[in-house]
Motif scaffolding. Structure first.
Motif, mmCIF file in Angstrom:
data_model
loop_
_atom_site.group_PDB
_atom_site.id
_atom_site.type_symbol
_atom_site.label_atom_id
_atom_site.label_comp_id
_atom_site.label_asym_id
_atom_site.label_seq_id
_atom_site.Cartn_x
_atom_site.Cartn_y
_atom_site.Cartn_z
ATOM 1 N N ARG A 1 1.652 3.541 51.501
ATOM 2 C CA ARG A 1 2.157 4.898 51.226
ATOM 3 C C ARG A 1 3.425 5.177 52.021
ATOM 4 N N GLN A 2 3.425 4.813 53.300
ATOM 5 C CA GLN A 2 4.595 5.060 54.144
ATOM 6 C C GLN A 2 5.785 4.205 53.697
ATOM 7 N N PHE A 3 5.490 2.963 53.284
ATOM 8 C CA PHE A 3 6.545 2.054 52.848
ATOM 9 C C PHE A 3 7.314 2.649 51.668
ATOM 10 N N ARG A 4 6.595 3.204 50.711
ATOM 11 C CA ARG A 4 7.263 3.781 49.546
ATOM 12 C C ARG A 4 8.181 4.927 49.951
ATOM 13 N N GLY A 5 7.707 5.766 50.886
ATOM 14 C CA GLY A 5 8.542 6.872 51.350
ATOM 15 C C GLY A 5 9.764 6.406 52.112
ATOM 16 N N ASP A 6 9.598 5.352 52.919
ATOM 17 C CA ASP A 6 10.701 4.861 53.752
ATOM 18 C C ASP A 6 11.747 4.087 52.960
ATOM 19 N N HIS A 7 11.300 3.336 51.932
ATOM 20 C CA HIS A 7 12.207 2.396 51.254
ATOM 21 C C HIS A 7 12.555 2.789 49.820
ATOM 22 N N GLY A 8 11.836 3.723 49.250
ATOM 23 C CA GLY A 8 12.149 4.166 47.900
ATOM 24 C C GLY A 8 11.632 3.258 46.801
ATOM 25 N N PHE A 9 10.841 2.258 47.170
ATOM 26 C CA PHE A 9 10.166 1.435 46.159
ATOM 27 C C PHE A 9 8.819 1.001 46.721
ATOM 28 N N ARG A 10 7.960 0.546 45.852
ATOM 29 C CA ARG A 10 6.595 0.225 46.267
ATOM 30 C C ARG A 10 6.527 -1.100 47.018
ATOM 31 N N LEU A 11 5.606 -1.193 47.934
ATOM 32 C CA LEU A 11 5.353 -2.427 48.670
ATOM 33 C C LEU A 11 4.996 -3.543 47.689
ATOM 34 N N ARG A 12 5.589 -4.721 47.884
ATOM 35 C CA ARG A 12 5.413 -5.828 46.942
ATOM 36 C C ARG A 12 4.336 -6.802 47.429
ATOM 37 N N ILE A 13 3.454 -7.154 46.515
ATOM 38 C CA ILE A 13 2.413 -8.153 46.779
ATOM 39 C C ILE A 13 2.651 -9.326 45.843
ATOM 40 N N ALA A 14 2.927 -10.499 46.399
ATOM 41 C CA ALA A 14 3.163 -11.691 45.581
ATOM 42 C C ALA A 14 1.820 -12.343 45.249
ATOM 43 N N THR A 15 1.629 -12.706 43.984
ATOM 44 C CA THR A 15 0.364 -13.307 43.578
ATOM 45 C C THR A 15 0.479 -13.985 42.222
ATOM 46 N N LYS A 16 -0.447 -14.892 41.951
ATOM 47 C CA LYS A 16 -0.630 -15.479 40.625
ATOM 48 C C LYS A 16 -1.793 -14.799 39.895
ATOM 49 N N TYR A 17 -2.511 -13.931 40.603
ATOM 50 C CA TYR A 17 -3.783 -13.392 40.100
ATOM 51 C C TYR A 17 -3.667 -11.890 39.838
ATOM 52 N N HIS A 18 -2.876 -11.523 38.873
ATOM 53 C CA HIS A 18 -2.576 -10.116 38.640
ATOM 54 C C HIS A 18 -3.824 -9.319 38.253
ATOM 55 N N ARG A 19 -4.616 -9.838 37.334
ATOM 56 C CA ARG A 19 -5.776 -9.079 36.854
ATOM 57 C C ARG A 19 -6.785 -8.833 37.979
ATOM 58 N N LEU B 1 2.989 -5.616 41.969
ATOM 59 C CA LEU B 1 2.693 -7.039 41.990
ATOM 60 C C LEU B 1 3.931 -7.826 41.585
ATOM 61 N N VAL B 2 4.222 -8.845 42.365
ATOM 62 C CA VAL B 2 5.352 -9.745 42.097
ATOM 63 C C VAL B 2 4.778 -11.094 41.702
ATOM 64 N N ASP B 3 5.165 -11.580 40.545
ATOM 65 C CA ASP B 3 4.610 -12.848 40.069
ATOM 66 C C ASP B 3 5.105 -14.005 40.929
ATOM 67 N N SER B 4 4.171 -14.849 41.325
ATOM 68 C CA SER B 4 4.510 -16.022 42.132
ATOM 69 C C SER B 4 3.876 -17.245 41.492
ATOM 70 N N GLN B 5 4.685 -18.185 41.066
ATOM 71 C CA GLN B 5 4.182 -19.425 40.496
ATOM 72 C C GLN B 5 4.482 -20.620 41.388
ATOM 73 N N GLY B 6 5.058 -20.354 42.539
ATOM 74 C CA GLY B 6 5.348 -21.433 43.486
ATOM 75 C C GLY B 6 4.502 -21.291 44.737
ATOM 76 N N ALA C 1 8.568 -10.448 49.076
ATOM 77 C CA ALA C 1 7.324 -9.675 49.067
ATOM 78 C C ALA C 1 7.003 -9.264 50.495
ATOM 79 N N GLU C 2 6.172 -8.223 50.612
ATOM 80 C CA GLU C 2 5.722 -7.771 51.934
ATOM 81 C C GLU C 2 4.316 -8.267 52.261
ATOM 82 N N ALA C 3 3.550 -8.644 51.248
ATOM 83 C CA ALA C 3 2.183 -9.137 51.427
ATOM 84 C C ALA C 3 1.892 -10.108 50.290
ATOM 85 N N ILE C 4 0.783 -10.837 50.394
ATOM 86 C CA ILE C 4 0.418 -11.774 49.338
ATOM 87 C C ILE C 4 -1.076 -11.660 49.030
#
Length: 223
Positions: A120-138, A154-159, A170-173
């Motif tokens: 929540r704080q990240f979105r307010g500070d940076h103007g976009f949502r915190l990014r989570i890299a993953t292959k497992y979106h669902r 969610l940020v798609d990661s295939q590597g 990304a900020e988290a995975i």
């Protein structure tokens, strides 16, 4: 004749062959490592070798009757998977946990409540949502929704997902881990209450297959 799909290479294939052999059924490649047909002794089966990621969709379509793959892949690739396949046996190998991990330097992030506050704080500070890299979106989206966490993307990661935080993409995975060593090597820590799915190799049956024949085969395995 039932058609069985098995992972085509690596430890998963070897452990699957061993699991069936312990139950009186010998599986083997038909020829070289480049061939994707197989031989079966001890059961009225035909064997096809596929990538673990292909097996859920082949089961759902009914092109194979039985398949061995990770429980995480079935749940990720098949929406409403229980209407496509049924679990026949947990096989006791291929264990890996789908988890949420954050930078180890986030000392004020020790659980999901902390993560939600940071997001929540990240979105307010940076103007976009915190990014989570993953292959497992669902799976990740369902888990975070269950815990009422919404301020993320969610940020798609295939590597190499573990490297996305260091690369500032990304900020988290959210990724699969067995020992956690790769995460620690990349200065990430697992949130202790963020186990998204404990995966292992599982024998599944297609609900489009002959269920009576599948049940007879399972009775043979158990005997």
């Amino acid at each position: 004749m039932l058609k069985l799909g098995v992972p085509s290479k690596g430890r998963l294939m070897e452990d699957t062959f061993g699991w069936f052999e312990a139950r009186g059924i010998t599986l083997s490649r038909a020829g070289s490592d480049r061939e994707y047909a197989g031989r079966v002794q001890g059961a009225d089966l035909s064997l096809v070798l596929l990538s673990a990621g292909e097996i859920p969709r082949e089961l759902a379509s009914g092109r194979i009757d039985l398949g061995v793959t990770g429980s995480d892949l079935v749940r990720e690739k098949l929406a409403g998977w229980r209407s496509d396949v049924r679990e026949l046996a947990l096989m006791g190998f291929g264990h890996a946990d789908l988890i949420l991990a954050v930078p180890a330097c986030w000392r004020d992030c020790e659980n999901l409540d902390d993560f939600a506050a940071i997001a929540r704080q990240f979105r307010g500070d940076h103007g976009f949502r915190l990014r989570i890299a993953t292959k497992y979106h669902r799976l990740v989206r369902a888990f975070l929704s269950e815990h009422e966490i919404a301020d993320y993307q969610l940020v798609d990661s295939q590597g190499a997902t573990e490297g996305t935080v260091a690369n500032l993409t990304a900020e988290a995975i959210a990724d699969i881990t067995s020992s956690g060593e790769t995460l620690r090597a990349n200065h990430l820590k697992i949130l202790p209450d963020a186990l998204i799915h404990p995966s292992q190799a599982t024998l599944f049956a297609s609900l489009k297959g002959d269920q009576a024949e599948i049940d007879r085969f399972m009775a043979q395995l158990r005997a």
